[in-house]
Design an enzyme around this catalytic site. Structure first.
Site, PDB file in Angstrom:
ATOM      1  N   SER A  69     110.223 -11.117  13.315  1.00 33.17           N
ATOM      2  CA  SER A  69     110.776 -11.464  14.614  1.00 33.17           C
ATOM      3  C   SER A  69     112.306 -11.517  14.547  1.00 33.17           C
ATOM      4  CB  SER A  69     110.169 -12.796  15.080  1.00 33.17           C
ATOM      5  OG  SER A  69     110.436 -13.034  16.432  1.00 33.17           O
TER       6      SER A  69
ATOM      7  N   ASP B 219     102.105  -6.049  20.593  1.00 31.90           N
ATOM      8  CA  ASP B 219     103.195  -7.027  20.470  1.00 31.90           C
ATOM      9  C   ASP B 219     104.361  -6.639  21.381  1.00 31.90           C
ATOM     10  OD1 ASP B 219     105.052  -8.898  19.728  1.00 31.90           O
ATOM     11  OD2 ASP B 219     105.149  -8.319  17.620  1.00 31.90           O
TER      12      ASP B 219
ATOM     13  N   HIS C 282     101.937 -11.469  18.035  1.00 28.32           N
ATOM     14  CA  HIS C 282     103.235 -11.532  17.365  1.00 28.32           C
ATOM     15  C   HIS C 282     103.184 -12.376  16.099  1.00 28.32           C
ATOM     16  CE1 HIS C 282     107.541 -11.125  17.047  1.00 28.32           C
ATOM     17  NE2 HIS C 282     107.735 -12.430  17.087  1.00 28.32           N
TER      18      HIS C 282
END
Length: 502
Positions: A311, A368, A433
């Site tokens: 991320s 995602d 995610h």
């Protein structure tokens, strides 16, 4: 009548209706079955469900049964199959306290290939088992960063940071440096007054990762070099979320090659990378200083630098790799393994990384949404085709002038939540995610046109713990029942193998 038949009798009925040895067999499915030369009428029930060590059936009779889709004409067959000893044994293995891994083979002279020297050509689809193991290993380095952050979430503004204890999943490595990221934005004072217990969420400087180096001679021999790893966690504080929202592109200071375009990156990412804290250096200064020290310490050895992140950490990993690739005159090869990373910069930035020979492998979940932001929606494949047409000049002009003209960089390994037999097809955004979900999908990925591999190694314990609402009810109920039975037997204390939340 079928419901009154036993399992073996039903098989014999099938064989009587269509004997496998019949030479007139024309169905492709039955032809493949005939080649196995196994007559299910001669199999006992125990022989039929006998399992190999990797969890797949030793004979092809069960595959024949699955291909016939008998559950459509006999629903009880589906239930019996799903709760068969074969499935329960596999589930029991995947819920085991002892973690299993794909083979750790000797990489030797091929380490540069696995580190991306050829952009992982020929290793991704189907996925090479050695590369799968390395990708999962780098993901676990990031998980160690998440766990460490949870244990000591922030740096006090009026005290120098203390060294963090990082429990590395791989004992062949030792941590040599803690890394901190600092936000250049602040929250109003009333936030601290109204919510003093949430002070750790509003800290300007927070622990974000670490530098580690391989220190085990046997592992160095296996990998073919001594490896330096930089692992970076994802967003965890309010101010980091605020920085993520600052999505205008800003120019990277310094000279650039006009033929590559002007390199620009997201404002918020650049802020977290370059801003100093009260008692800490910027992330940029800390990581470059430490890597230079390690390069000098191990001078004369074959070295590599791997930057891995999830991320926000995936975005910062690109900025780190960009700088490390030229931090010394003879910098080692630099590669990035990113999970669920957003776009970071424009095409000029991507060209800059390619020119510096920084290799990037982006692990992307098709479901995602974070991997499709920031910036305008762009399909990278279509964009690549348009670059070879007459409008490439217009696209280049937009890249240099549009404030949201983002572009991905590197090679993509695409997985999909819908391919997992355990996760719901409509799993929520958080699950798609989630880092553990990513590692679960990578471990089960075989090829883009193949189902989830039957001999997947990764335990389901953490996935069930963190994403229970997104796991199919069939497996959560099985896991609960199986766990209770094993706890009664005294062979499976579930609570002892559950990790702390990350």
């Amino acid at each position: 009548m079928l419901k009154e038949l036993g399992f073996l009798q039903m098989w014999r009925l099938i064989c009587w209706l269509r004997p496998p040895s019949t030479p007139e067999c024309t169905s492709p499915t039955l032809k493949s079955y005939c080649k196995s030369k196994i007559n299910p009428a001669h199999l006992t029930h125990n022989q039929f469900i006998k399992i190999t060590d990797n969890g797949s059936p030793e004979n092809k009779g069960n595959g024949m049964l699955e291909r016939l889709n008998l559950d459509r004409i006999w629903p009880e067959m589906k239930a019996a199959e799903e709760m068969s000893p074969r499935h329960l044994n596999r589930l029991r293995r995947l819920l085991s306290m002892s973690q299993e891994y794909s083979p750790r083979n000797h990489l030797g002279s091929r380490w540069r290939e696995y580190h991306g020297s050829n952009d992982w050509s020929g290793l991704l689809d189907p996925l090479d088992e050695n590369l799968r193991r390395e990708v999962v290993r780098y993901g676990e380095f990031i998980q160690a960063a998440y766990h460490c952050f949870n244990s000591n979430p922030a740096t006090p503004a009026d005290e120098p940071p203390f060294p963090q204890h990082v429990a590395l999943p791989d004992r062949s490595y030792k941590v040599t440096k803690s890394l901190y990221a600092t936000s250049s934005v602040g929250l109003p004072k009333w936030v601290d007054e109204k919510a003093p217990d949430l002070g750790w969420m509003t800290q300007r400087s927070s622990w974000i990762g670490y530098v580690a180096v391989c220190d085990d001679r046997r592992e160095i021999t296996r990998m073919g070099r001594r490896e330096i790893v930089i692992a970076l966690r994802g967003t965890a504080t309010c101010l980091e979320w605020a920085e993520n929202m600052r999505d205008l592109l800003v120019q990277i200071p310094g000279e650039y090659d006009p033929s590559h375009g002007q390199p620009k990156v997201e404002c918020g990412f650049w802020s977290l990378y370059k801003t100093h804290g009260v008692q800490v250096s910027s992330l940029a200064e800390s990581v470059v200083e430490e890597v230079r020290r390690l390069i000098d310490l191990y001078k004369g050895e074959t070295l590599s630098i791997t930057v891995t992140g999830h991320s926000l950490g995936a975005a910062l990993a690109l900025l780190v790799a960009d700088e490390l690739s030229t931090c010394t005159q003879e910098a080692p090869p630099v590669a990035v393994f990113s999970f669920g990373g957003p776009r970071v910069g424009n095409r000029g930035f991507a060209n800059r990384l390619n020119a510096k020979n920084v290799k990037v492998l982006r692990i992307v979940n098709s479901q995602d949404v974070i991997t499709r932001v920031p910036g305008m929606f762009v399909n990278e494949n279509i964009d690549k085709k348009l670059r070879n047409t007459k409008i490439t000049g217009v696209l280049n002009m937009l890249d240099n002038n549009m404030p949201w003209a983002y572009s991905h960089v590197g090679t993509e390994l695409r997985v999909d939540t819908k391919m997992s037999p355990y996760l719901k097809p409509d799993a929520d955004v958080a699950c798609c995610h989630d880092l553990e979900a990513y590692l679960h999908l990578v471990d089960g990925f075989s090829a883009s046109n193949c189902p989830f591999r039957a001999n997947a190694k990764r335990s389901l314990v953490r996935l069930l713990n963190e994403q229970k609402s997104n796991v199919k009810k069939l497996y959560t109920s099985k896991a609960k029942a199986l766990t209770l039975n094993l706890e009664r037997e005294g062979s499976f204390p579930m609570s002892s193998c559950l990790p702390s939340p990350s």
